[in-house]
Design an enzyme around this catalytic site. Structure first.
Site, PDB file in Angstrom:
ATOM      1  N   ASN A 236      -4.614   8.719   3.980  1.00 47.67           N
ATOM      2  CA  ASN A 236      -4.944   7.462   3.317  1.00 47.67           C
ATOM      3  C   ASN A 236      -5.999   7.705   2.242  1.00 47.67           C
ATOM      4  O   ASN A 236      -6.454   8.843   2.067  1.00 47.67           O
ATOM      5  CB  ASN A 236      -5.425   6.437   4.349  1.00 47.67           C
ATOM      6  CG  ASN A 236      -5.245   5.006   3.888  1.00 47.67           C
ATOM      7  OD1 ASN A 236      -4.845   4.736   2.761  1.00 47.67           O
ATOM      8  ND2 ASN A 236      -5.556   4.059   4.760  1.00 47.67           N
TER       9      ASN A 236
ATOM     10  N   HIS B 271       0.850  -1.197   0.000  1.00 47.40           N
ATOM     11  CA  HIS B 271       0.000   0.000   0.000  1.00 47.40           C
ATOM     12  C   HIS B 271       0.883   1.244   0.000  1.00 47.40           C
ATOM     13  O   HIS B 271       2.085   1.169   0.308  1.00 47.40           O
ATOM     14  CB  HIS B 271      -0.906  -0.012   1.235  1.00 47.40           C
ATOM     15  CG  HIS B 271      -2.009   0.994   1.207  1.00 47.40           C
ATOM     16  ND1 HIS B 271      -2.866   1.136   0.138  1.00 47.40           N
ATOM     17  CD2 HIS B 271      -2.400   1.933   2.126  1.00 47.40           C
ATOM     18  CE1 HIS B 271      -3.751   2.086   0.411  1.00 47.40           C
ATOM     19  NE2 HIS B 271      -3.473   2.589   1.598  1.00 47.40           N
TER      20      HIS B 271
END
EC number: 3.4.22.-
Length: 379
Positions: free
Chosen positions: A321, A301
């Site tokens: 995020n 990620h």
């Protein structure tokens, strides 16, 4: 539904007129008060209503209830062992009805071996010494007006595209004074098409933007959460960058040197970092220490570092995020720094990158007249 709300308030010791929102009260519940099957089932119904969940059949709902119960037990056990009030908290967020395996498959990329990327990037990166004398105690680019709102990548593992656009958005805003939301969809369509991979890196996005004369805005090339044919040649107005830099941990690096490099970079602009995010599943707030990180070597990620701070002597990074504002700290996660671990929390020190862009003539002129590009006074 009214009965379920009253049950929840009763178990919490709150009146039905409490100002605490249903969303926040669900996240902050003391799950030690929900131990029987009936209590957990009632809580599940309330959670379903809050998140608009509708299942195909009774079998699927029963399966999701069982997963919800298992996650509730895990949250209760983990929160009971928090080291301090600032340690990260888990809660019944919007991912509470999926397993860790389902979460990884849906929201993360396949694990990446960073060693090959480090070798490739080392051939291109500019070798330089980073130093950061007397940095401010805290820093937050959100307060400088160069960070767009938190976005939602949907059920796909393309955090790399969102981390990349976030970095370009910030670099462009710092250089020109113009904050504009950029197109993740263009990167998904075009970078993946040119690279022949659905498992991208942020630096590949920067390379593509450089080679193709810029990146479209989100308005001109909106996000669809699925890949399509590249339409870059149909968009005229583009946001450009001048280059990009990488921050790579080498065999000779020390933890202090890595910290200096990150601090030096982030005081100039936000930076995109790679990380193992499997343990982000049920995060709702606090400083994440990575104690349960599965592998610092398996990157899956990307997030955008926008600043740093400390709480009672514990230092942390502020990371944006791409799972929506209703995850974590309003879409952000605090990741512990200065841990003494060379790799950083969940391998985040391994591979970071950021685009570069020269200031516009207007901002250069203003700075010549006595205005600094960025005010680095403590926030």
């Amino acid at each position: 539904m009214g009965f379920l709300v009253l049950l929840l308030f009763s178990l919490l010791g709150l009146s039905s007129s409490s100002s605490i929102s249903t969303h926040r009260s669900i996240l902050d519940l003391d799950l030690t008060k929900f131990t029987t099957q009936k209590q957990v089932s009632s809580l599940f119904q309330l959670w379903k209503s809050e998140h608009g969940r509708v299942y195909h059949n009774h079998e699927e709902e029963a399966k999701r209830l069982e997963i919800f119960k298992n996650n509730s037990n895990y949250i209760r056990d983990m929160n009971a062992n928090r080291k301090s009030p600032h340690s990260h908290r888990l809660g019944l967020n919007k991912f509470a009805d999926i397993t860790p395996q389902e979460f990884s498959k849906k929201y993360l990329q396949a694990p990446k071996d960073v060693s090959q990327q480090i070798k490739m990037a080392n051939k291109k990166m500019k070798k330089e010494q980073y130093s950061c004398d007397h940095p401010p105690a805290s820093w937050d680019w959100r307060k400088k007006g160069v960070i767009t709102q938190v976005k939602y990548q949907g059920g796909c593992g393309r955090g790399w595209a969102f981390s990349a656009t976030g970095a370009i958005e910030a670099a462009h805003a710092i250089a020109t004074g113009d904050l504009v939301s950029l197109s993740e969809q263009e990167l998904v369509d075009c970078v993946e098409e040119s690279e022949g991979s659905y498992n991208g890196w942020q630096y590949q996005s920067f390379e593509w933007v450089l080679e193709h004369g810029g990146i479209a805005t989100d308005d001109d090339y909106p996000y669809r959460a699925k890949e399509g044919r590249c339409k870059a040649n149909k968009i005229q107005d583009k946001v450009t960058i001048d280059g990009y830099e990488t921050l790579i941990m080498s065999d000779e690096s020390t933890e202090s040197e890595t910290e200096q490099a990150f601090l030096s970079a982030i005081l100039e602009q936000p930076i995109s970092v790679s990380i193992d995010a499997k343990d982000f599943h049920l995060y709702t707030g606090g400083i994440y220490d990575g104690e349960n990180c599965t592998s610092p070597y398996g990157i899956n990620h990307f997030v955008l570092l926008v600043g740093y701070g400390s709480a009672d002597g514990v230092d942390y990074w502020i990371a944006k995020n791409s799972w929506g504002f209703d995850w974590g700290e309003d879409g952000y996660i605090w990741i512990q720094r200065n841990t003494g671990n060379l790799l950083g929390v969940c391998g985040m020190n391994y591979f970071a990158s950021y685009p570069t862009k020269e200031e516009s003539e207007t901002l250069v002129s203003a700075r010549v007249k006595g205005h600094r590009r960025v005010d680095h006074s403590p926030l």
